[in-house]
Design a protein around this motif. Structure first.
Motif: not given
Length: 219
Positions: A39-48, A105-115
């Protein structure tokens, strides 16, 4: 698993909509270290990214907004959950830690951009239909006020509406007592990639929530 179907009228207004339904036995509990790191890496990747806000204009996010508009709901006021999570990340708030199942579920939602909707099958009565909310329909969203469901795309069982791409209801929410869930990935734009995200979600449930007896249905 409960059968999931698309309402004819909703399909007419959103002809490209596709649902990927994943049912699984799970052991709900605290967020494990490995999932916390993902979850942390996913968020950091977006911010970078050079322009983090550009993720809000991705095809999947735009398709969700278009689907809401087609149903008569303002997507600026009623956002899909993927967009809401992405906005939280862009604001520097990171991804929430709720429990291992919700966090997957939240991780997959952010990765896929799908609800992605998530429901405790113990509290779902009968089959599920995805349709537009009707006048006067409401439910208490998780940690939120009563949601006006008119025109909102909603999941309904024999009791009534219990979830939507914006906010799920308290009635079918996942808790520490949950033993079997159904997660529903919602793509308003295309079936492309939906099966891949269903596989990703299944693997994460196996890895972090002792997921087993997993069934998948594409609608």
């Amino acid at each position: 698993m409960a059968m999931v179907s698309l309402d004819v009228e909703l399909k007419a207004k959103c002809p490209r909509i596709t649902l990927a339904c994943i049912a699984a036995d799970v052991e709900a509990g605290a967020t494990p270290e490995g999932l916390d790191q993902e979850l942390r890496v996913c968020a950091e990747k977006i911010l970078k990214l050079a322009e983090p806000k550009a993720v809000l204009e991705s095809a999947a996010i735009l398709a969700t907004r278009a689907g809401y508009k087609a149903l008569g709901k303002d997507p600026a006021r009623y956002r899909g959950s993927a967009e809401a999570l992405l906005r939280r990340v862009i604001a520097g708030k990171g991804l929430p830690r709720i429990n291992n199942v919700v966090d997957v579920i939240n991780l997959v939602s952010v990765e896929s951009r799908l609800p992605v909707g998530l429901y405790d099958l113990e509290h779902v009565q009968g089959d599920i239909v995805f349709r537009a909310g009707r006048a006067g329909e409401t439910y208490k969203g998780i940690g939120k006020y009563d949601l006006n469901l008119e025109g909102l795309p909603v999941f309904c069982d024999a009791v009534g509406p219990h979830g939507s791409p914006t906010s799920d209801s308290e009635r079918t929410m996942v808790t520490a007592a949950t033993k079997r869930v159904i997660a529903i990935i919602i793509s308003f734009g295309s079936a492309d990639g939906v099966e891949r995200w269903a596989q990703r979600l299944s693997e994460l449930l196996e890895q972090y929530a002792s997921g087993r007896s997993i069934e998948t249905q594409i609608v």
